[in-house]
Design an enzyme around this catalytic site. Structure first.
Site, PDB file in Angstrom:
ATOM      1  N   ARG A 146       0.832  -1.213   0.000  1.00 42.09           N
ATOM      2  CA  ARG A 146       0.000   0.000   0.000  1.00 42.09           C
ATOM      3  C   ARG A 146       0.860   1.254   0.000  1.00 42.09           C
ATOM      4  O   ARG A 146       1.934   1.286   0.609  1.00 42.09           O
ATOM      5  CB  ARG A 146      -0.942  -0.023   1.202  1.00 42.09           C
ATOM      6  CG  ARG A 146      -1.940  -1.169   1.113  1.00 42.09           C
ATOM      7  CD  ARG A 146      -2.701  -1.385   2.401  1.00 42.09           C
ATOM      8  NE  ARG A 146      -3.591  -0.284   2.699  1.00 42.09           N
ATOM      9  CZ  ARG A 146      -4.368  -0.233   3.789  1.00 42.09           C
ATOM     10  NH1 ARG A 146      -4.342  -1.224   4.665  1.00 42.09           N
ATOM     11  NH2 ARG A 146      -5.155   0.796   3.995  1.00 42.09           N
ATOM     12  N   ASP A 355     -15.098   2.649   3.693  1.00 41.57           N
ATOM     13  CA  ASP A 355     -14.971   1.302   4.256  1.00 41.57           C
ATOM     14  C   ASP A 355     -16.229   0.462   4.091  1.00 41.57           C
ATOM     15  O   ASP A 355     -16.169  -0.763   4.158  1.00 41.57           O
ATOM     16  CB  ASP A 355     -14.619   1.383   5.747  1.00 41.57           C
ATOM     17  CG  ASP A 355     -13.181   1.811   5.985  1.00 41.57           C
ATOM     18  OD1 ASP A 355     -12.352   1.615   5.086  1.00 41.57           O
ATOM     19  OD2 ASP A 355     -12.901   2.348   7.068  1.00 41.57           O
TER      20      ASP A 355
END
Length: 467
Positions: A146, A355
């Site tokens: 990431r 999310d």
């Protein structure tokens, strides 16, 4: 096990998920459900738990945290803080952190392993940038893929020396004291990047500010748990809004001379975890579900508004506020009202539902005109490429779905049970557990044990409320 809607296949037959979810060796099997009924609590909010532990560790005195998150990500934060010399005592979900103040951290003798937790890595980087010792932050394979450049650049501007040839973990941090205060404008709304810079700002001799991208209305664009937590610990934090172009730019400033004082922190239930149960109840007729003591921070409740846009029947009752964080009860009645036209989620809301998008995509298969998600390329840089994961799994279940670079379109679909993959991503695993409740036949989720990253015991909770 007759009439069990969530179970795990093991040698010798089926066992309840609540007894086996942590030791899965084959796929979690989900069958179609009639409804969801009951009263539940969800684990302590992961985002708030991280912040309470990290800020408590640089505060002066004892901080007592109740309902601390029991997930793997929060455990990674505690392990890193322990390596930095912080004394932590834990009894269940109650945590006592003996804070030595901003100058009390010790040089770690080993790499700080953040596991799969991006929040741990990015927030700790802000604290470590202002230390007088060197440290290295690492993570698992997923986290190490990431991007970290959005925190590396502002920390370097503040004077920290950070080594990362690829712009990913591991990060070798040579701290500096004091750091230089900066005025940083976020190119993309990100609570983690904002938090990293604000925490680093504590180790300056001036005022550090972070401005979020302009939005249609005043106020924070991304979740503001760090600002609220810093205020609760006594930091000098101010917020302001200014007209920019046709919008409003929100700026948060922190004084480097702030002294943090330990205290009592209660962590609300995690609304992101609650979202999976809300979707399950909303999508199944005759459901009736109450979720108690859920965090209702305005930067997190956009998902409730989106559920409402999708025709869900939800009542929210705020009870009280703790440390600037409101909490209360969410009640869900089953069945979705007919919604005219396709729902479009774009940059005006994406940052505050990022999310929850996987489970919103699953629920969208029940809508007459479906949903379109755009401006959500950030999903490709989560624990998995969540755009690709959602699209791949929904296609396996027979859904009408189209993938875009920055999102997807989901049409009305009669889901069929299928073998799907968690891709090692907790939110994908839980979203497709909900999909399995809607689908005809049996759904098998490979790698479902990763749900423990944010919601330990998720499948046991689901089993107890599904019929």
């Amino acid at each position: 096990m007759s009439r069990t809607s969530c179970s795990v296949q093991e040698p010798g037959g089926f066992l309840p998920a609540r007894h086996s979810a942590n030791v899965l060796t084959s796929g979690m099997r989900i069958t179609q459900a009639r409804n969801v009924r009951g009263k539940v609590r969800v684990p302590g909010d992961k985002s708030i738990s991280h912040r309470a532990a990290i800020i408590g560790s640089i505060a002066e005195g004892v901080t007592v945290i109740s309902n601390f998150g029991t997930n793997a990500d929060c455990a990674s934060t505690l392990a890193c803080l322990s390596k930095l010399g912080i004394r932590i005592e834990r009894e269940g979900t109650i945590l006592r952190i003996f804070g030595p103040g901003k100058d009390g951290l010790s040089a770690p003798s080993d790499v700080l392993d953040c596991g799969n937790s991006g929040t741990t890595a990015r927030l700790l980087a802000g604290v470590l940038a202002g230390q007088t010792f060197a440290s290295t932050i690492a993570g698992d394979a997923s986290l190490s893929s990431r991007p970290m450049n959005r925190i590396i650049r502002p920390l370097q501007e503040m004077g920290a020396v950070i080594g990362s040839p690829t712009g990913t973990l591991p990060l070798a941090i040579e701290g500096k004291r004091p750091l230089a205060p900066i005025d940083h404008r976020l190119p993309v709304a990100s609570a983690q990047v904002k938090s990293c810079v604000l925490l680093a700002g504590l180790f300056t001799e001036g005022t550090t500010s972070v401005s979020e991208p302009p939005s249609e209305s005043p106020g924070p664009v991304s979740r503001d748990h760090t600002e609220q937590m810093l205020k609760a610990f006594g930091a000098e934090v101010t917020e302001s809004d200014a007209a920019v172009g046709g919008g409003s730019e929100h700026t948060i400033s922190i004084g480097g001379g702030s002294t943090l004082e330990g205290g009592m922190i209660e962590v609300p239930g995690d609304i992101s975890s609650a979202a999976f149960l809300i979707a399950a109840a909303a999508g199944l007729e005759s459901s009736s579900l109450q979720i108690e003591d859920v965090g209702l921070n305005p930067t997190r409740t956009a998902v409730i508004e989106v559920f409402g846009m999708m025709g869900a029947s939800i009542e929210v009752e705020e009870h009280r506020s703790v440390g600037g964080e409101p909490l209360g009860r969410i009640s869900v009645s089953g069945g979705l009202e007919r919604v005219p036209g396709t729902i479009v989620l774009d940059e005006s809301v994406i940052a505050n539902v990022i999310d929850e998008l996987p489970v919103l995509a699953v629920l969208a298969t029940l809508l007459e005109s479906g949903i379109e998600v755009r401006d959500a390329s950030e999903l490709r840089r989560k624990e998995s490429d969540r755009i690709a994961a959602v699209v791949a799994n929904l296609k396996r279940m027979g859904a009408d779905v189209e993938e875009y670079d920055d999102g997807f379109r989901i049409g009305r679909s009669d889901l069929k049970g299928a073998a799907v993959n968690s891709f090692g991503d907790h939110r994908i695993a839980m979203a497709f557990a909900v999909a399995g409740l809607f689908a005809e036949g049996e759904t098998v989720i490979e790698g479902a044990e990763c749900a423990d990253v944010s919601f330990p015991g998720f499948f046991g909770v689901l089993e107890n409320i599904v019929s």
